[in-house]
Scaffold this motif. Structure first.
Motif, PDB file in Angstrom:
ATOM      1  N   HIS A  55      29.671  38.249  33.392  1.00  6.54           N
ATOM      2  CA  HIS A  55      30.270  37.471  34.482  1.00  6.54           C
ATOM      3  C   HIS A  55      31.629  36.860  34.134  1.00  6.54           C
ATOM      4  N   LEU A  59      34.855  37.415  36.424  1.00  4.08           N
ATOM      5  CA  LEU A  59      35.599  36.310  37.030  1.00  4.08           C
ATOM      6  C   LEU A  59      37.095  36.434  36.745  1.00  4.08           C
ATOM      7  N   ARG A  63      39.995  36.976  39.655  1.00  2.00           N
ATOM      8  CA  ARG A  63      41.091  36.015  39.808  1.00  2.00           C
ATOM      9  C   ARG A  63      42.450  36.677  39.587  1.00  2.00           C
ATOM     10  N   LYS A 160      30.167  36.130  45.967  1.00  2.00           N
ATOM     11  CA  LYS A 160      30.595  35.930  44.578  1.00  2.00           C
ATOM     12  C   LYS A 160      32.096  35.784  44.459  1.00  2.00           C
ATOM     13  N   GLN A 164      34.436  32.651  43.271  1.00  2.00           N
ATOM     14  CA  GLN A 164      35.303  32.820  42.104  1.00  2.00           C
ATOM     15  C   GLN A 164      36.746  32.450  42.433  1.00  2.00           C
TER      16      GLN A 164
END
Length: 330
Positions: A55, A59, A63, A160, A164
């Protein structure tokens, strides 16, 4: 886990020529239902392992894919700024609840879809039910597995990536985040746009996971065959795969999955986090206008870096879960 423990043969979980995961067989379950329950539980645990390990990498990827130009200098800068702003746990595990909740049904449906895909390939090719598939046929079955899985993957990934991306926005003093968690994201999306909003990006998800799953299953099967011990005279399999070989095959297959579909994943992330009504074609044009073909690859490094440990953890988790269940239930 020590190096010695990774060298032990996987006697308890031999693999067949066209299966993509270890199958517990040292102590055979007494019924088909018991087999399905054990596979479901082991697959779910493997998925949890993949999320916990992978994860933070995911992430960083999301981003980088969704941030405006110049916000981050690179993957390390994303980590540094995220941890400085939100701490280690929240900074690297924002949005983790959605994939954790979704991994068990996601993995279950994926492998069920893959088995169904193999059955369809065999029936349309006139092959016997227990016949071995070629790598091309395995790839076709892998592509099919993504079709039912998209119904689960698309909404969970929508939630998700929204969480994020929300974590990277600076808040004014006293300002609260728009969403308080995964359930709140679903509630607000449904309130403003119904199920269509919750499932936004489904076509892009299938466009990513179809060829991605095809590459994944084909690569895993090919590498597994190459690593299986063979008799030097006959060339036939002469032993079970080691735990190290299984994790290496899974890790390499994860890389093979990401390479051909990463630009599609960038478009999916942009589409699922965009405000207002947007179209797939509009997102593609917007991304290309910002930097040409190269603009479709932000976060490519973190994605590949995640693929290795996450997929290794998946198959390691599946194997260890099978071993634990064999010892506990016989």
């Amino acid at each position: 886990m020590s190096d010695e423990s990774l060298k032990m043969p996987v006697a308890a979980t031999p693999t067949t020529a066209d299966d993509t995961a270890p199958v517990a067989a040292a102590v055979a379950p007494k019924s088909a239902l018991a087999t399905q329950i054990r596979s479901f539980a082991a697959g779910g645990f493997g998925g949890v392992c993949a999320v916990v390990v992978g994860h933070p990498f995911d992430l960083v990827k999301v981003r980088m894919q969704t941030a405006e130009s110049g916000v981050y200098k690179g993957a390390i800068d994303v980590v540094r700024k995220s941890v400085a702003r939100d701490g280690l746990r929240r900074g690297l595990y924002a949005g983790v609840s959605a994939p954790l909740i979704g991994v068990t049904p996601m993995f279950a449906v994926s492998f069920w879809g893959y088995d169904l895909g193999k059955s369809i390939v065999r029936s349309t090719s006139g092959l016997a039910p227990d016949s071995h598939l070629t790598i091309g046929q395995t790839s076709a079955a892998g592509f099919f597995s993504a079709i039912p899985m998209t119904l689960i993957t698309a909404p969970f990934e929508r939630v998700k990536v929204i969480l994020q991306v929300q974590g990277q926005k600076a808040l004014a003093p006293g300002e609260k985040p728009k969403y308080s968690g995964a359930a709140d994201v679903v509630r607000q999306l449904y309130a403003t746009g119904g199920l269509r909003s919750v499932f936004r990006g489904s076509a892009a998800t299938l466009a990513r996971d179809g060829p991605g799953s095809a590459a994944y299953f084909a690569a895993y099967e090919y590498i597994k065959r190459e690593l299986t011990p063979k008799d030097p005279v006959t060339g036939k399999p002469s032993g079970a795969l080691s735990l190290t070989a299984i994790t290496c095959a899974g890790a390499a297959a994860g890389v093979a999955m990401w390479v051909p579909v990463f630009p599609i994943d960038t478009v999916k992330s942009r589409l699922q986090t965009a405000e207002g009504n947007v179209s797939l074609g509009g997102v593609i044009k917007e991304v290309y206008a910002k930097g040409g073909f190269r603009a479709f690859f932000p976060g490519f490094g973190p994605a590949l870096a995640r693929a290795v440990p996450a997929n290794a953890a998946t198959f390691l988790g599946v194997e260890l879960a099978h071993q634990a269940m064999n010892k506990t239930f016989g």
